[in-house]
Design an enzyme around this catalytic site. Structure first.
Site, PDB file in Angstrom:
ATOM      1  N   ASP A  78       0.859  -1.176   0.000  1.00  9.84           N
ATOM      2  CA  ASP A  78       0.000   0.000   0.000  1.00  9.84           C
ATOM      3  C   ASP A  78       0.904   1.237   0.000  1.00  9.84           C
ATOM      4  OD1 ASP A  78      -2.125   1.706  -0.032  1.00  9.84           O
ATOM      5  OD2 ASP A  78      -3.202   0.772   1.614  1.00  9.84           O
TER       6      ASP A  78
HETATM    7  C1  NOJ Z   1      -3.925   4.030   0.125  1.00  5.21           C
HETATM    8  C2  NOJ Z   1      -5.130   3.160   0.293  1.00  5.21           C
HETATM    9  O1  NOJ Z   1      -5.058   2.472   1.506  1.00  5.21           O
HETATM   10  C3  NOJ Z   1      -5.308   2.156  -0.828  1.00  5.21           C
HETATM   11  O2  NOJ Z   1      -6.536   1.521  -0.652  1.00  5.21           O
HETATM   12  C4  NOJ Z   1      -5.199   2.831  -2.159  1.00  5.21           C
HETATM   13  O3  NOJ Z   1      -5.431   1.920  -3.204  1.00  5.21           O
HETATM   14  C5  NOJ Z   1      -3.822   3.454  -2.267  1.00  5.21           C
HETATM   15  N1  NOJ Z   1      -3.687   4.461  -1.224  1.00  5.21           N
HETATM   16  C6  NOJ Z   1      -3.537   4.075  -3.628  1.00  5.21           C
HETATM   17  O4  NOJ Z   1      -4.230   5.243  -3.787  1.00  5.21           O
END
Ligand code: NOJ
Length: 715
Positions: free
Chosen positions: A265
């Site tokens: 993430d």
């Molecule tokens: C953080 C989020 O937790 C995740 O769900 C998301 O896909 C990513 N950022 C990318 O934007």
């Protein structure tokens, strides 16, 4: 999976090029967003332009022409002409926006999630997107967590079905088919159990709970062929998920046979240092590559330390080759080597974005996601009369929930949609909610004269809720009641002595107990997307008879959380008697305000002749459902089972099946479920997934709290 083309490429690639494939940064680093000066951030990340030119993917940049140009510029500089992969958060809508996933799940209709994600795929593929960071399938039990809106809810079975439908919706039968994009299930694993509902918090889960309740939805995505898996922000079992070898290698790859790509993430590899697992970026790169995380999103430890780690003999080059292979194989499967633009096409964008057909389906799906919570015979509003409308959601033109990066405008406001149905509408106190300030958001107090404008209306509709931007990521709350002035507005409107209908807009179950007694009807609208207002108007006027069922229990008070239906029996279960040494609260009953599976319609059904019998060697549970009213009803008949005693304690009930039937006025239908041993399996103390013979309570009902039961010995 391997191909000659990929193996040949890997042989030619330098380690720097491989680590570039394994790193993802935002489009900002290519300077494409409004010509931003990239010197600062590049320096901050200790990388230079040569590194940027080797990165294998970027995220959240949209538009057919813009992405084609970025791809062209990139390929021009790329030594081996490996195309870039464009990923994005198109979760429940890009231009045509659908209900938030929690609401989609309330439709209890996986086809809806499938069709919604299929349309999201078509619209975003035309804008050049190759892969979406969805579906999110974290099991959720705590409405304080803002991200419950992205999840299919509290039930492992429903969650798995919805997740599977979404993967198939995005990816289609084959990624060679036009309008498909690859899917990425997230956040592996257990993120939904963040302590106290506080985002990014650590997770305490027993191994049993992880396997029994939290893992099945991710597994369903893998079984459906999902191409990517994303890590979570949480620590679990003392290890951040992005460095968790047991999750990513032992379970995901070895046990489940996942062959796709894994991604961290946002910034999560860097966060392993902050978590205190490793001393620095060098340690983070080593731990996370060894754990099996192929792509590092939004930090640069792989490119900075990967080569050094290999040269110093601390990391095997085989791991880097394998990660590179996984990524290139996905690019090949997406067809990028043959057509790096894939389906990016400005003409298709024009044709598809918010086209008639997509909006029509969005309205149908939104209607099915609405849950009617209370109705004192006031809905539907069939007679044309005068309607008073108040509250911050009546005139607002955007009710999208926290995750829309495309078009966030509703087709109509609620007020316009109700007028369109032929009602005289008088509005008052419709100013939108202010943003969260000092931990609080609210509407302004009003001048008394404004309320008096509604005195002569036949009925009053009040649209209340929480700010859409206060839901989703980074939007945890300790107070999930409506704001002070919204509750006050509801009480004040009630004093006008007119039937009062409350429509709740929220990304989570809110604590609405204080307003239930004063409202004659309550509709949970969630955030329904582009066609929200039309769908609500259809329900309010009875054009659509509400059929949604709650995918997450509503607590009576925040102090009860977690409150979910599939809990264990304590050794001292509460029986309703006023006893002291019993498992209960002194100041509140144990039950939720509205249980999982609950939802009303404008008619009434009765379940009779419930029985469980063996027919041709099959165990069949059946019930006759009678529509006792003259309106057509879509009924969700729910099957729950309890394993009465087993070698590990089992929940008091678990959803094992549901059927949606449509009953014409006064029609009756027999609904059957086959009870199979597969449904009765569970993870034993030794983590074997087994069936144990014994007594089972088989239950069929309208919701998790309203069931009929037969006990059977099954061997
Ligand atoms: C953080 C989020 O937790 C995740 O769900 C998301 O896909 C990513 N950022 C990318 O934007």
């Amino acid at each position: 999976m391997s191909s000659e083309r990929i193996e040949a490429l890997i042989t030619k690639m330098t380690i720097e090029e491989k680590l570039g494939q394994m790193t993802q940064l935002s489009p900002f680093f290519w300077g494409v967003e409004d010509g931003v000066d990239i010197t600062g951030p590049l320096e901050a990340l200790s990388i230079d332009n040569s590194v940027v030119s080797r990165l294998g993917s970027t995220l959240n940049y949209f538009g057919a022409d813009k992405l084609k140009k970025l791809q062209d510029d990139y390929l021009e500089k790329s030594r081996l002409k490996i195309p870039m992969l464009f990923m994005a958060d198109v979760i429940y809508g890009y231009k045509t926006v659908f209900p938030i996933p929690l609401a989609l799940s309330c439709s209890f209709n996986p086809q809806n999630y499938h069709d919604a994600t299929q349309i999201v795929a078509k619209e975003s593929a035309a804008s050049g997107i190759h892969l979406t960071f969805a579906p999110m399938s974290d099991l959720v039990r705590d409405p304080r967590w803002g991200r419950v809106m992205e999840s299919p809810g509290e039930d492992p079975y429903l969650n798995a079905m919805m997740t599977e439908a979404a993967v198939r919706g995005f990816q289609g039968d084959s990624l060679n088919d036009k309008g498909t994009i690859a899917a990425c299930v997230k956040h592996f694993a257990g993120y939904g159990a963040s302590q106290g509902g506080r985002d990014y918090n650590w997770v305490e889960l027993s191994k049993h709970s992880l396997w029994q309740y939290y893992l099945p939805s991710y597994k369903a995505a893998v079984d459906a062929g999902v191409k990517m898996v994303m890590t979570a922000f949480n620590v679990i079992d003392g290890i951040p998920t992005s460095a968790n070898k047991s999750l990513f290698r032992d379970i995901l790859r070895d046990k489940w046979g996942f062959k796709g790509v894994t991604i961290s993430d946002y910034g999560a590899i860097d966060e392993t240092v902050i978590n205190g697992l490793v001393k620095d970026g060098y340690g983070a790169a080593k731990a996370c590559i060894e754990a099996g995380i192929d792509i590092e999103m939004m930090s640069t430890h792989y490119v900075q330390y990967g080569k050094k780690l290999v040269e110093e003999g601390r990391l095997s080059i085989d791991l880097i080759n394998q990660a590179t292979r996984n990524i290139l194989m996905l690019k090949e499967e997406l067809g990028l080597f043959d057509n790096p633009y894939r389906y990016a096409d400005a003409k298709e964008e024009q044709k598809l974005h918010k086209c008639k057909e997509h909006l029509k389906r969005a309205r149908e799906i939104a209607r099915e996601s609405i849950v009617l919570l209370k109705n004192n015979q006031i809905l539907p509003l069939e007679e044309n009369g005068s309607i008073g409308m108040a509250g911050p959601f009546v005139a607002v033109d955007s009710t999208m929930g926290g995750w829309v990066l495309g078009d966030d405008k509703n087709s109509f406001t609620l007020e316009e949609a109700i007028r369109e149905k032929g009602f005289d509408v008088i509005t008052s106190v419709t100013k939108g909610l202010g943003a969260m300030q000092d931990g609080c958001f609210d509407i302004e107090d009003w001048v008394e004269e404004e309320i008096k404008k509604l005195e002569h209306c036949d009925v009053i509709i009040v649209g209340v809720g929480e700010n859409a931007q206060d839901t989703g990521e980074g939007a945890s709350k300790t107070n999930i009641r409506l704001s002070y002035n919204q509750e006050k507005l509801i009480y004040r409107l009630k004093q006008l002595n007119k039937p009062l209908i409350a429509i709740i807009f929220s990304g989570r179950p809110l604590e609405i107990k204080p307003i239930v007694p004063v409202c004659d009807a309550i509709i949970e609208a969630w955030f329904l997307g582009t066609e929200s207002s039309g769908a609500l108007a259809d329900v309010i006027t009875g054009v659509y008879n509400p059929s949604g069922r709650l995918a997450m229990s509503f607590p009576q008070t925040v102090g009860q959380i977690p409150v979910h239906y599939n809990c264990y029996n304590t050794g001292r279960p509460y029986s309703g008697k006023d006893e002291r040494y019993i498992s209960r609260y002194l100041d509140c009953s144990n039950e939720p305000l509205y249980p999982f599976g609950y939802g009303l319609s404008y008619g009434e059904t009765e379940y009779t002749e419930f029985k469980v019998e063996t027919v041709k060697n099959k165990m069949i549970a059946s019930v006759i459902v009678i529509n006792k009213s003259n309106v057509e009803i879509k009924e969700t008949v729910q099957l729950y089972i309890r394993d009465v005693y087993a070698t590990v304690v089992r929940p008091i009930k678990e959803l094992k099946g549901f059927r949606q039937i449509v009953l014409k006025g006064y029609e009756k239908q027999r609904v059957e479920f086959e009870i199979t041993k597969e449904m009765l399996k569970f993870y034993r103390y030794d983590y074997e997934y087994v069936f144990e013979e014994g007594e089972f309570d088989i239950m069929i009902g309208k919701n998790s709290a309203d069931t009929q039961m037969v006990r059977k010995y099954i061997s």
